[in-house]
Design an enzyme around this catalytic site. Structure first.
Site, short mmCIF file in Angstrom:
data_model
loop_
_atom_site.label_atom_id
_atom_site.label_comp_id
_atom_site.label_asym_id
_atom_site.label_seq_id
_atom_site.Cartn_x
_atom_site.Cartn_y
_atom_site.Cartn_z
N GLY A 11 -16.29 45.18 -39.60
CA GLY A 11 -17.32 44.16 -39.40
C GLY A 11 -18.34 44.65 -38.38
O GLY A 11 -19.24 45.43 -38.69
N GLY A 12 -18.17 44.24 -37.13
CA GLY A 12 -19.13 44.53 -36.06
C GLY A 12 -19.59 45.98 -35.99
O GLY A 12 -20.79 46.26 -35.88
N ASN A 48 -18.65 45.32 -43.71
CA ASN A 48 -19.01 43.94 -44.04
C ASN A 48 -20.05 43.48 -43.02
O ASN A 48 -19.71 43.25 -41.86
CB ASN A 48 -17.75 43.06 -43.97
N TRP A 49 -21.28 43.37 -43.47
CA TRP A 49 -22.37 43.04 -42.53
C TRP A 49 -22.43 41.55 -42.21
O TRP A 49 -23.23 41.12 -41.39
CB TRP A 49 -23.72 43.53 -43.08
N LYS A 50 -21.65 40.76 -42.91
CA LYS A 50 -21.63 39.31 -42.67
C LYS A 50 -23.05 38.74 -42.66
O LYS A 50 -23.91 39.24 -43.38
CB LYS A 50 -20.87 39.00 -41.38
N GLU A 78 -6.32 42.18 -43.05
CA GLU A 78 -7.09 41.85 -41.86
C GLU A 78 -6.39 40.75 -41.08
O GLU A 78 -6.54 39.56 -41.39
CB GLU A 78 -8.49 41.37 -42.25
N HIS A 133 -12.20 36.66 -47.77
CA HIS A 133 -12.34 37.01 -46.35
C HIS A 133 -11.88 35.82 -45.50
O HIS A 133 -12.09 34.66 -45.87
CB HIS A 133 -13.80 37.36 -46.03
N GLY A 148 -13.20 40.58 -35.01
CA GLY A 148 -14.29 40.26 -34.09
C GLY A 148 -13.83 39.92 -32.69
O GLY A 148 -14.60 39.40 -31.88
N SER A 171 -11.52 44.74 -35.77
CA SER A 171 -11.98 45.50 -34.60
C SER A 171 -11.78 47.01 -34.74
O SER A 171 -11.44 47.69 -33.77
CB SER A 171 -11.32 44.96 -33.33
N GLU A 174 -13.03 34.48 -42.97
CA GLU A 174 -14.08 33.52 -42.59
C GLU A 174 -14.36 32.55 -43.75
O GLU A 174 -14.69 31.39 -43.52
CB GLU A 174 -15.35 34.27 -42.15
C1 PEP Z 1 -14.19 41.74 -40.80
O1 PEP Z 1 -14.76 40.69 -40.64
O2 PEP Z 1 -13.89 42.09 -41.95
C2 PEP Z 1 -13.86 42.54 -39.62
C3 PEP Z 1 -12.84 43.34 -39.70
O3 PEP Z 1 -14.64 42.36 -38.49
P1 PEP Z 1 -14.55 43.21 -37.12
O4 PEP Z 1 -14.51 44.67 -37.49
O5 PEP Z 1 -15.81 42.85 -36.39
O6 PEP Z 1 -13.31 42.78 -36.41
#
Ligand code: PEP
Length: 250
Positions: free
Chosen positions: A233-234, A9-11, A166, A94, A172, A212, A96
């Site tokens: 994500g990251g 997920n590149w957000k 999640e 998600h 994050g 993470s 967010e």
């Molecule tokens: C996400 O936003 O779906 C996620 C899991 O982010 P991260 O890997 O950065 O924690």
């Protein structure tokens, strides 16, 4: 046997030119991967990324979609628009979106049903906040998110649904749920799916872990019985980090 499904997920990161360049390298590098790979760029990057991965097995997904066919919904994007450019998968619910844009389980359910009607595949995110976990509400929250989020979905349509567990406190933040804790939450989600759709659907449903995930923890997480992939994500933003995650089963 559930095949590992690794999604990035590149957000709100990467401009279209960067996204296309990275997607093209990823498509090449992921060609021998033994997992299903998905990337979810921003709307504005989707056409360039679809073009960049053409001919590869990399799936391109949207990070959100509207729950109406078309009309006066300023700033929104429809299923029909996504499908027209070759995007048939969408991430919904998600944390967010829930946290910053007030998306409720009922609203997410409307989007789930509408996206299914439009033949789309869905990655449905669920997960508890730290406050909910510490307040002993993990099962209550997951039950509500699954029950309401998947309300009205048929047994057949479940083949179009992936669940991403999640824990919000792990997104994050660098904090990861222990593989045991994550596996227990996944087992609980699978039991909810079994109660709602039966054991065959529960056995076949892919449940990804997100929060993470990085090259150093992915193998341990993916080795657990009920963890069938990752929503990253990251660490999905560079090939250097995402490739070892995709190759975690090699
Ligand atoms: C996400 O936003 O779906 C996620 C899991 O982010 P991260 O890997 O950065 O924690």
């Amino acid at each position: 046997m559930r095949k590992l499904y690794i999604a990035g997920n590149w957000k709100m990161n990467l401009v279209p030119s960067e996204a296309a360049e990275y997607a093209a390298s990823l498509a090449k590098a992921a060609k021998d991967a033994d997992v299903k790979v998905m990337i979810a760029p921003t709307f504005v990057c989707l056409p360039a990324v679809v073009e960049a991965v053409k001919g590869s097995s990399v799936i391109v997904a949207a990070q959100n979609v509207n729950d109406h066919e078309s009309g006066a919904y300023t700033g929104e994007v429809s299923c029909k628009m996504l499908k027209d450019i070759g995007v048939n998968t969408v991430i919904l619910g998600h944390s967010e979106r829930r946290q910053y844009y007030g998306e409720t389980d009922e609203f997410i359910n409307k989007k789930v049903l509408f996206a299914l009607e439009n033949g789309m595949d869905i990655d449905l995110c669920v997960g508890e906040t730290l406050e909910e976990r510490e307040g002993g509400k993990l099962e209550e929250v997951l039950t509500r998110q699954i029950e309401v989020g998947l309300c009205g979905v048929s047994e057949d349509q479940m083949s179009k649904i992936t669940i991403a567990y999640e824990p919000v406190w792990a997104i994050g933040t660098g904090k990861t749920a222990t593989p045991e804790d994550a596996n227990n939450a996944h087992a609980f989600i699978r039991s909810l799916i079994e109660r709602k759709f039966g054991s065959t659907v529960a056995e076949n449903t892919i449940i990804q872990y997100g929060g993470s995930v990085k090259p150093s923890n992915v193998k341990d997480l993916m080795s657990r019985e009920h963890i069938d992939g990752a929503l990253v994500g990251g660490a999905s933003l560079t090939l250097e980090q995402f490739l070892p995650i995709i190759n975690c089963n090699k």
